[in-house]
Design an enzyme around this catalytic site. Structure first.
Site, short mmCIF file in Angstrom:
data_model
loop_
_atom_site.label_atom_id
_atom_site.label_comp_id
_atom_site.label_asym_id
_atom_site.label_seq_id
_atom_site.Cartn_x
_atom_site.Cartn_y
_atom_site.Cartn_z
N ASN A 23 0.81 -1.22 0.00
CA ASN A 23 0.00 0.00 0.00
C ASN A 23 0.84 1.27 0.00
O ASN A 23 0.31 2.37 -0.09
CB ASN A 23 -0.96 0.01 1.19
CG ASN A 23 -2.10 -0.97 1.00
OD1 ASN A 23 -2.25 -1.56 -0.08
ND2 ASN A 23 -2.90 -1.17 2.03
N ARG A 93 -8.31 -2.16 -7.58
CA ARG A 93 -8.98 -0.88 -7.33
C ARG A 93 -7.99 0.27 -7.23
O ARG A 93 -8.29 1.40 -7.60
CB ARG A 93 -9.76 -0.94 -6.03
CG ARG A 93 -10.85 -1.94 -5.98
CD ARG A 93 -11.55 -1.82 -4.67
NE ARG A 93 -11.87 -0.42 -4.38
CZ ARG A 93 -12.87 0.24 -4.91
NH1 ARG A 93 -13.68 -0.35 -5.72
NH2 ARG A 93 -13.07 1.52 -4.63
N ARG A 122 -17.33 0.28 -1.95
CA ARG A 122 -16.09 1.05 -2.14
C ARG A 122 -16.17 2.09 -3.26
O ARG A 122 -15.45 1.99 -4.27
CB ARG A 122 -14.91 0.11 -2.39
CG ARG A 122 -14.60 -0.75 -1.19
CD ARG A 122 -13.41 -1.61 -1.41
NE ARG A 122 -12.16 -0.92 -1.15
CZ ARG A 122 -10.98 -1.53 -1.19
NH1 ARG A 122 -10.91 -2.81 -1.49
NH2 ARG A 122 -9.87 -0.86 -0.95
N ASP A 305 -7.18 -4.14 7.66
CA ASP A 305 -6.42 -5.14 6.90
C ASP A 305 -5.81 -6.23 7.79
O ASP A 305 -5.19 -7.16 7.28
CB ASP A 305 -5.30 -4.44 6.09
CG ASP A 305 -5.84 -3.75 4.85
OD1 ASP A 305 -7.03 -3.93 4.54
OD2 ASP A 305 -5.08 -3.03 4.19
N ARG A 397 -1.67 -11.25 -4.73
CA ARG A 397 -1.82 -9.80 -4.96
C ARG A 397 -0.97 -9.01 -3.97
O ARG A 397 -0.50 -7.92 -4.31
CB ARG A 397 -3.29 -9.38 -4.75
CG ARG A 397 -4.19 -9.70 -5.92
CD ARG A 397 -5.50 -8.99 -5.75
NE ARG A 397 -5.27 -7.65 -5.23
CZ ARG A 397 -6.04 -7.02 -4.36
NH1 ARG A 397 -7.12 -7.58 -3.88
NH2 ARG A 397 -5.75 -5.81 -3.94
#
Ligand code: UD1
Length: 417
Positions: A23, A93, A122, A305, A397
């Site tokens: 992230n 996304r 979202r 998360d 991912r």
């Protein structure tokens, strides 16, 4: 499709090194679009979302000069395209992070609108509201966000609720806007702070990162970016929980304990024995853990998360744990799978009530999203017998070499095609 097979019940032992944060790297890669030249990013994790972002940058005209070990060099001189197509955005996304940089650099952007996902609707309405405040014209058409701006003008933007990628997107757009932008009710996540720091090193004028008001003085150009990605706090947290759930002794290296305070406190409250040093956290064996309650919140609250992974831990704790998911509306997909392993979990809206059981049993399991998959791996490591986890592309991912890292800790884990 790959599957992961785990024979559970072995206490993990040894050291594991955390990689760069997914992230943190995704917004930094998007931010390279603000520059023209050779951007050098180190500490880049080899995960599928990074490859997707690289494919997207390439579609926009950037060129990957080299990607060796964890060092990625991207030449953004030739960025001319302004369209992020559906096939890339629909797989990730975070692709919407190119909106701000494209509007700032090319004054145009056409980015497929991300749809709902496994964990909730979202929307990106708050990003779009912010771009409009900066003077961009935003039109939604045929599933795409079409943005145009003659020029971006600094403005006051108030986020109705806290959004991580929304804060990053606006910060990037405002970095090259005319005048001053003030963003209010901003995300305080370490990845947002890191993005601001990397942009500042490239000549941006951003202050207030890490608080809920960020001020940006627009500058005409930025130098190419140069930075080392911060360690992934979610990966670190996952391995800490792996040590705790198996009753093992695991040292998690290359992590920033200050980024993990909420987790550390909750683990200690549950009875996990932790030794925290400057950039490592060691989990020591402890007896049966106590059930504790958690509520997810934006940073510095307990991270959504890590909610799924913490729930896996609580399935084996003594007593009842109440887990409240405040950030996403549908983030309990892992609960039903954990119940198939013998966990006792009841869902009531945004609340999960977990009654600790004395053991879990291996089962065939289905991964539904990235962090839910991690929670199934953790439960499988602790369970008696074999678990077969399918749809593991979700894990790929965001977790780099997860099977290798767990194998080195003594887990019986393998991937089959
Ligand atoms: C980021 C993280 C993700 C993490 C999440 C929350 C990245 C690439 N992803 O996702 O791993 O789970 O933060 O910590 O960094 N919302 C709106 N309108 C908007 C934007 C958001 O209603 O315009 C809502 C979302 O639906 C969600 C909440 O706000 O319920 C938080 O979302 P947000 O912080 O934006 O998550 P992401 O940035 O997508």
């Amino acid at each position: 499709m790959d599957k992961i097979i785990i024979e559970g019940g072995r206490p993990l032992q040894g050291e594991v090194t955390v990689g760069g944060a997914k992230n943190a790297v995704l917004p930094v890669l998007a931010a390279t679009l603000l520059t023209s030249g050779l951007n050098e990013i180190r500490g880049v994790p080899r995960v599928r979302d990074v490859n997707t972002m690289i494919a997207l940058l390439t579609a926009l005209g950037a060129r990957v000069e080299s990607f060796e070990e964890d060092r990625l060099v991207i030449d953004t001189t030739g960025v001319r395209q302004h369209e992020a197509p559906y096939d890339l955005v629909s797989t990730m996304r975070a692709s919407c992070l190119v909106l701000g940089p494209l509007l700032a650099r090319l004054r145009r952007a056409r980015v497929s609108l991300p749809g709902g996902c496994a964990i909730g609707a979202r929307p990106i309405d708050l990003h779009l509201k912010g771009f409009r405040a900066l003077g961009a014209q935003i039109v939604l058409d045929e599933g795409y966000v079409n943005g145009k701006a003659y020029r971006l003008q600094g403005a006051h933007v108030y986020f109705d609720s806290i959004t991580v990628t929304g804060t990053a997107n606006l910060m990037m757009a405002a970095a090259l806007a005319d005048g001053e932008t003030v963003l209010e009710n901003t995300a305080r996540e370490p990845e947002v702070v890191f993005l601001a720091d990397v942009l500042n090193q490239a000549g941006a004028k951003i202050s207030g990162q890490g608080t809920d008001v960020i001020t940006i003085q627009g500058v005409p150009v930025l130098k190419p970016l140069d930075g080392r990605i911060i360690p992934d706090r979610i990966e670190a947290g996952t391995y800490i929980i792996a040590g705790a759930i198996t009753g093992g002794e695991v040292e998690v290296k290359n992590c920033v304990p200050e980024h993990l305070e909420a987790l550390i406190h909750k683990l200690q409250e549950a009875g996990v024995v932790l030794q925290v040093s400057a950039n490592a956290i060691q989990v020591k064996p402890a007896g049966r853990l106590n059930a504790v309650n958690i509520r997810t919140h934006p940073h510095p609250g307990f991270p959504t998360d890590l909610q799924a992974q913490f729930m896996a831990l609580m399935t084996l704790a003594g007593g009842q744990s109440v887990i409240l998911e405040n950030v996403f509306e549908n983030r309990f997909m892992h609960a039903a799978e954990l119940c198939r392993m013998g966990a006792a979990i009841t869902l009531e809206g945004h609340t999960a009530i977990v009654r600790g059981v004395s053991e879990l049993g291996g089962a065939p399991l289905m991964a539904t999203d990235l962090r839910a998959s991690a929670s199934l791996v953790l439960a499988a490591l602790a369970a008696r017998g074999e678990s077969v986890i399918s749809r593991v592309y979700h894990i790929d991912r965001g977790y780099e070499k997860m099977e290798q890292k767990l194998s080195r800790l003594g887990a019986s884990i393998r991937r089959v095609r």
